[in-house]
Design an enzyme around this catalytic site. Structure first.
Site, short mmCIF file in Angstrom:
data_model
loop_
_atom_site.label_atom_id
_atom_site.label_comp_id
_atom_site.label_asym_id
_atom_site.label_seq_id
_atom_site.Cartn_x
_atom_site.Cartn_y
_atom_site.Cartn_z
N TYR A 152 19.35 -13.94 -4.18
CA TYR A 152 18.43 -13.90 -3.03
C TYR A 152 18.27 -15.30 -2.43
O TYR A 152 18.41 -15.49 -1.22
CB TYR A 152 17.09 -13.36 -3.54
CG TYR A 152 15.97 -13.31 -2.54
CD1 TYR A 152 16.01 -12.44 -1.45
CD2 TYR A 152 14.83 -14.11 -2.70
CE1 TYR A 152 14.95 -12.38 -0.54
CE2 TYR A 152 13.78 -14.05 -1.81
CZ TYR A 152 13.84 -13.19 -0.74
OH TYR A 152 12.79 -13.13 0.15
N1 LIG Z 1 6.95 -9.90 0.92
C1 LIG Z 1 6.90 -11.22 0.86
O1 LIG Z 1 5.88 -11.82 0.53
C2 LIG Z 1 8.12 -12.03 1.22
C3 LIG Z 1 8.20 -13.36 0.79
C4 LIG Z 1 9.28 -14.13 1.19
C5 LIG Z 1 10.24 -13.58 2.03
N2 LIG Z 1 10.16 -12.28 2.42
C6 LIG Z 1 11.20 -11.77 3.32
O2 LIG Z 1 10.60 -11.07 4.40
C7 LIG Z 1 11.45 -9.99 4.81
C8 LIG Z 1 10.72 -8.66 4.74
O3 LIG Z 1 10.21 -8.49 3.44
P1 LIG Z 1 9.50 -7.13 2.95
O4 LIG Z 1 8.78 -7.49 1.70
O5 LIG Z 1 8.76 -6.50 4.06
O6 LIG Z 1 10.80 -6.24 2.60
P2 LIG Z 1 10.93 -4.68 2.21
O7 LIG Z 1 11.71 -4.61 0.96
O8 LIG Z 1 9.58 -4.06 2.21
O9 LIG Z 1 11.88 -4.08 3.35
C9 LIG Z 1 11.60 -4.18 4.70
C10 LIG Z 1 12.28 -3.07 5.47
O10 LIG Z 1 13.71 -3.23 5.44
C11 LIG Z 1 14.31 -1.96 5.34
N3 LIG Z 1 15.68 -2.07 4.82
C12 LIG Z 1 16.06 -2.29 3.55
N4 LIG Z 1 17.41 -2.34 3.45
C13 LIG Z 1 17.89 -2.14 4.70
C14 LIG Z 1 19.20 -2.05 5.24
N5 LIG Z 1 20.29 -2.22 4.48
N6 LIG Z 1 19.34 -1.80 6.57
C15 LIG Z 1 18.23 -1.63 7.36
N7 LIG Z 1 16.97 -1.70 6.88
C16 LIG Z 1 16.79 -1.95 5.58
C17 LIG Z 1 13.37 -1.19 4.44
O11 LIG Z 1 13.54 0.21 4.58
C18 LIG Z 1 12.00 -1.66 4.92
O12 LIG Z 1 11.51 -0.84 5.95
C19 LIG Z 1 12.67 -10.08 3.91
O13 LIG Z 1 13.67 -10.86 4.53
C20 LIG Z 1 12.14 -10.77 2.69
O14 LIG Z 1 13.15 -11.39 1.94
C21 LIG Z 1 9.13 -11.50 2.03
#
Ligand SMILES: NC(=O)c1ccc[n+]([C@@H]2O[C@H](COP(=O)([O-])OP(=O)(O)OC[C@H]3O[C@@H](n4cnc5c(N)ncnc54)[C@H](O)[C@@H]3O)[C@@H](O)[C@H]2O)c1
Length: 249
Positions: A152
């Site tokens: 990641y």
């Molecule tokens: N949650 C956090 O605190 C956090 C922290 C650091 C970075 N991030 C980053 O923020 C972004 C969103 O995070 P999140 O926690 O909402 O993620 P999540 O895992 O909840 O997914 C977000 C959305 O992406 C969709 N998705 C997954 N695989 C897919 C694919 N192959 N094609 C199309 N859609 C797809 C899922 O269905 C979901 O609706 C990501 O890039 C994550 O790495 C999140």
């Protein structure tokens, strides 16, 4: 609420749920039309239904190049332009570095890095016409080198490197490229809180603002800012939407 994104047409990957869902909702509230690309059909159909005429749901896996082309085609054929892209979807598996399989690496780079690159390339000709903006999602876990995050973190930092080069090369086209690293209370974080309440408490105590962010109300406004005219003099930057958890220097 200022409608700073009036007349904008923006692609949000993973835009049906989680942080992406919050971003989709907020961009619409600020006047944009959003093409939400997601594999989650239920959430995608729902967010489209809740925002008639303002959200178009495209069911697709972002790691497929054809999906990026299709999303750009929808923007142009239905709304006549594309003004922004938010590369938010990213799937990965957390394991010790030595346990990560080829498939684990492929999933993280496929849905994270390759997808971001493909959407940027597919969108480029249209963003050049609209002098648009790109926001890519990075992660504090990658900046810090958190354990079990090798596939990641590597993909996320590849995204930041790509973003900086694109910001430099595409500045001549007036296309801006920036990165947002969020910290938000999503379903995944909720699940983790329930399973590891002490770890969760420990992390929260280290966040200067004392809480995880809300996807729509804390993270999405920072993404919206980077898509708006208000940030027209910013490119190649990483903004931390994390309550002060990491302070970049
Ligand atoms: N949650 C956090 O605190 C956090 C922290 C650091 C970075 N991030 C980053 O923020 C972004 C969103 O995070 P999140 O926690 O909402 O993620 P999540 O895992 O909840 O997914 C977000 C959305 O992406 C969709 N998705 C997954 N695989 C897919 C694919 N192959 N094609 C199309 N859609 C797809 C899922 O269905 C979901 O609706 C990501 O890039 C994550 O790495 C999140």
């Amino acid at each position: 609420m200022m409608n700073t994104l009036n007349n904008q047409v923006i692609i949000v990957t993973g835009g049906a749920a989680g942080i992406g869902g919050g971003i989709t909702q907020e961009l619409v509230q600020r006047g944009a039309t959003v093409i939400a690309v997601d594999v989650n059909e239920e959430a995608g159909t729902q967010i489209e239904k809740n925002n008639p005429g303002k959200v178009i749901f495209l069911k697709g896996d972002v790691s497929q190049k054809s999906v990026a082309d299709e999303a750009v085609n929808i923007a142009v054929s239905q709304f006549g332009k594309l003004t922004g892209v938010v590369n938010n979807a990213h799937v990965s598996r957390q394991k010790p570095l030595m346990d990560l399989t080829e498939d684990d690496w492929a999933i993280s780079f496929g849905t994270g890095f390759n997808a971001t690159l493909n959407f940027m390339k597919s969108a480029y000709p249209e963003l050049k016409k609209s002098q648009g903006a790109i926001v890519n999602l990075g992660s504090g876990a990658a900046l810090q080198g958190s354990r079990f995050q090798a596939s990641y973190a590597a993909a996320k930092e590849a995204i930041r490197g790509l973003s900086r080069v694109a910001a430099t090369e595409w500045a001549a086209d007036n296309i801006r490229v920036n990165v947002v690293c969020p910290l938000a209370f999503t379903a995944g974080v909720k699940n983790w809180k329930e399973n590891f309440p002490e770890d969760y408490q420990h992390v929260v105590e280290k966040i200067p603002l004392g809480r995880f962010g809300d996807p729509q109300h804390d993270v999405a406004p920072i993404v919206a800012f980077l898509l708006s005219e208000d940030s027209k003099y910013m490119t190649g930057q990483t903004l931390m939407a994390d309550g002060g958890d990491i302070m970049l220097r």
